[in-house]
Design a protein around this motif. Sequence first.
Motif, PDB file in Angstrom:
ATOM      1  N   UNK A   1      31.083  35.212  59.617  1.00  0.00           N
ATOM      2  CA  UNK A   1      30.320  34.748  58.473  1.00  0.00           C
ATOM      3  C   UNK A   1      31.278  34.032  57.520  1.00  0.00           C
ATOM      4  N   UNK A   2      30.800  32.937  56.983  1.00  0.00           N
ATOM      5  CA  UNK A   2      31.550  32.142  56.021  1.00  0.00           C
ATOM      6  C   UNK A   2      30.825  32.199  54.679  1.00  0.00           C
ATOM      7  N   UNK A   3      31.566  32.403  53.610  1.00  0.00           N
ATOM      8  CA  UNK A   3      31.029  32.303  52.256  1.00  0.00           C
ATOM      9  C   UNK A   3      31.638  31.045  51.660  1.00  0.00           C
ATOM     10  N   UNK A   4      30.780  30.156  51.171  1.00  0.00           N
ATOM     11  CA  UNK A   4      31.274  28.906  50.580  1.00  0.00           C
ATOM     12  C   UNK A   4      30.399  28.534  49.386  1.00  0.00           C
ATOM     13  N   UNK A   5      30.902  27.568  48.622  1.00  0.00           N
ATOM     14  CA  UNK A   5      30.115  27.048  47.500  1.00  0.00           C
ATOM     15  C   UNK A   5      28.896  26.312  48.033  1.00  0.00           C
ATOM     16  N   UNK A   6      27.805  26.450  47.319  1.00  0.00           N
ATOM     17  CA  UNK A   6      26.597  25.713  47.675  1.00  0.00           C
ATOM     18  C   UNK A   6      26.794  24.239  47.356  1.00  0.00           C
ATOM     19  N   UNK A   7      26.130  23.380  48.116  1.00  0.00           N
ATOM     20  CA  UNK A   7      26.162  21.948  47.871  1.00  0.00           C
ATOM     21  C   UNK A   7      24.741  21.463  47.593  1.00  0.00           C
ATOM     22  N   UNK A   8      24.624  20.226  47.153  1.00  0.00           N
ATOM     23  CA  UNK A   8      23.291  19.674  46.887  1.00  0.00           C
ATOM     24  C   UNK A   8      22.449  19.623  48.165  1.00  0.00           C
ATOM     25  N   UNK A   9      23.090  19.488  49.312  1.00  0.00           N
ATOM     26  CA  UNK A   9      22.360  19.468  50.586  1.00  0.00           C
ATOM     27  C   UNK A   9      21.739  20.824  50.928  1.00  0.00           C
ATOM     28  N   UNK A  10      22.190  21.883  50.253  1.00  0.00           N
ATOM     29  CA  UNK A  10      21.699  23.233  50.528  1.00  0.00           C
ATOM     30  C   UNK A  10      20.469  23.613  49.694  1.00  0.00           C
ATOM     31  N   UNK A  11      20.076  22.778  48.751  1.00  0.00           N
ATOM     32  CA  UNK A  11      19.059  23.178  47.763  1.00  0.00           C
ATOM     33  C   UNK A  11      17.747  23.661  48.365  1.00  0.00           C
ATOM     34  N   UNK A  12      17.191  22.928  49.310  1.00  0.00           N
ATOM     35  CA  UNK A  12      15.905  23.330  49.896  1.00  0.00           C
ATOM     36  C   UNK A  12      16.043  24.648  50.657  1.00  0.00           C
ATOM     37  N   UNK A  13      17.145  24.824  51.359  1.00  0.00           N
ATOM     38  CA  UNK A  13      17.361  26.059  52.108  1.00  0.00           C
ATOM     39  C   UNK A  13      17.582  27.234  51.162  1.00  0.00           C
ATOM     40  N   UNK A  14      18.286  27.006  50.070  1.00  0.00           N
ATOM     41  CA  UNK A  14      18.486  28.070  49.073  1.00  0.00           C
ATOM     42  C   UNK A  14      17.136  28.512  48.507  1.00  0.00           C
ATOM     43  N   UNK A  15      16.283  27.567  48.189  1.00  0.00           N
ATOM     44  CA  UNK A  15      14.940  27.892  47.695  1.00  0.00           C
ATOM     45  C   UNK A  15      14.200  28.746  48.732  1.00  0.00           C
ATOM     46  N   UNK A  16      14.278  28.348  49.992  1.00  0.00           N
ATOM     47  CA  UNK A  16      13.602  29.083  51.064  1.00  0.00           C
ATOM     48  C   UNK A  16      14.184  30.487  51.236  1.00  0.00           C
ATOM     49  N   UNK A  17      15.494  30.622  51.089  1.00  0.00           N
ATOM     50  CA  UNK A  17      16.123  31.943  51.209  1.00  0.00           C
ATOM     51  C   UNK A  17      15.551  32.888  50.156  1.00  0.00           C
ATOM     52  N   UNK A  18      15.497  32.438  48.910  1.00  0.00           N
ATOM     53  CA  UNK A  18      14.986  33.307  47.842  1.00  0.00           C
ATOM     54  C   UNK A  18      13.481  33.547  47.999  1.00  0.00           C
ATOM     55  N   UNK A  19      12.762  32.545  48.486  1.00  0.00           N
ATOM     56  CA  UNK A  19      11.324  32.719  48.711  1.00  0.00           C
ATOM     57  C   UNK A  19      11.081  33.827  49.737  1.00  0.00           C
ATOM     58  N   UNK A  20      11.855  33.820  50.820  1.00  0.00           N
ATOM     59  CA  UNK A  20      11.670  34.826  51.869  1.00  0.00           C
ATOM     60  C   UNK A  20      12.273  36.182  51.491  1.00  0.00           C
ATOM     61  N   UNK A  21      13.419  36.165  50.846  1.00  0.00           N
ATOM     62  CA  UNK A  21      14.096  37.415  50.490  1.00  0.00           C
ATOM     63  C   UNK A  21      13.283  38.252  49.501  1.00  0.00           C
ATOM     64  N   UNK A  22      12.552  37.580  48.611  1.00  0.00           N
ATOM     65  CA  UNK A  22      11.823  38.296  47.561  1.00  0.00           C
ATOM     66  C   UNK A  22      10.308  38.289  47.764  1.00  0.00           C
ATOM     67  N   UNK A  23       9.840  37.796  48.893  1.00  0.00           N
ATOM     68  CA  UNK A  23       8.397  37.705  49.144  1.00  0.00           C
ATOM     69  C   UNK A  23       7.757  39.088  49.039  1.00  0.00           C
ATOM     70  N   UNK A  24       6.723  39.149  48.195  1.00  0.00           N
ATOM     71  CA  UNK A  24       5.992  40.395  48.012  1.00  0.00           C
ATOM     72  C   UNK A  24       4.610  40.343  48.648  1.00  0.00           C
ATOM     73  N   UNK A  25       4.042  39.138  48.692  1.00  0.00           N
ATOM     74  CA  UNK A  25       2.726  38.972  49.315  1.00  0.00           C
ATOM     75  C   UNK A  25       2.644  37.584  49.940  1.00  0.00           C
ATOM     76  N   UNK A  26       1.921  37.472  51.033  1.00  0.00           N
ATOM     77  CA  UNK A  26       1.826  36.185  51.742  1.00  0.00           C
ATOM     78  C   UNK A  26       1.260  35.085  50.845  1.00  0.00           C
ATOM     79  N   UNK A  27       1.856  33.909  50.956  1.00  0.00           N
ATOM     80  CA  UNK A  27       1.357  32.740  50.243  1.00  0.00           C
ATOM     81  C   UNK A  27       1.734  32.648  48.775  1.00  0.00           C
ATOM     82  N   UNK A  28       2.453  33.637  48.260  1.00  0.00           N
ATOM     83  CA  UNK A  28       2.841  33.630  46.845  1.00  0.00           C
ATOM     84  C   UNK A  28       4.358  33.470  46.771  1.00  0.00           C
ATOM     85  N   UNK A  29       4.806  32.427  46.067  1.00  0.00           N
ATOM     86  CA  UNK A  29       6.240  32.206  45.904  1.00  0.00           C
ATOM     87  C   UNK A  29       6.761  33.115  44.804  1.00  0.00           C
ATOM     88  N   UNK A  30       7.728  33.980  45.111  1.00  0.00           N
ATOM     89  CA  UNK A  30       8.284  34.863  44.085  1.00  0.00           C
ATOM     90  C   UNK A  30       9.073  34.065  43.044  1.00  0.00           C
TER      91      UNK A  30
END
Length: 172
Positions: A1-30
């Motif tokens: 595993x590599x830990x690195x600084x986020x880049x602008x190219x990572x923005x959509x994936x970062x959003x998706x990571x937090x959406x999935x990591x904190x999902x409480x109910x289907x179809x609702x973005x946390x």
Amino acid sequence: MLIRRATSADRATIHAIHREAFRREPGVTPVEAPLVDDLRADGDLVDALSLVAVREGDLVGHLCGSRARVGEDTTSAVGLGPVGVLPAHQAHGVGSALMHAVLGAADALGYGLVVLLGEPAFYSRFGFVAASTLSITAPDPGWGRYFQARTLTGYTSTQAGAFEYAPAFSRL
């Protein structure tokens, strides 16, 4: 595993990571997913403290630090969070690796204090204590022991008083 600084190219994936990591109910973005976007848009995200975990070429986790205020001090405290790890990678050391990396980076950058809202059983292993023991007051008194702080090399006892997260947190 590599830990690195986020880049602008990572923005959509970062959003998706937090959406999935904190999902409480289907179809609702946390709220955690757009929070990172808002911190970035407001200029309060500390770029050097926005870190991603990469496993086999894929982003699997993200955490970030943002500008914060404690008492009259506006330069030496960081609000940490959100910390998100894709569900399939949780409980496999990704969050811990991100925490160790961000604490080291914040210390190297000269910050004296990292503050977060989270589970004491998890964050105490990284040296976090109830912020009240350091005379730091939570934005919401109901947070109690979940409002925690971690001192770094640059910490001084004058870093005390009311804590304020970046404005994006208030808009949640």
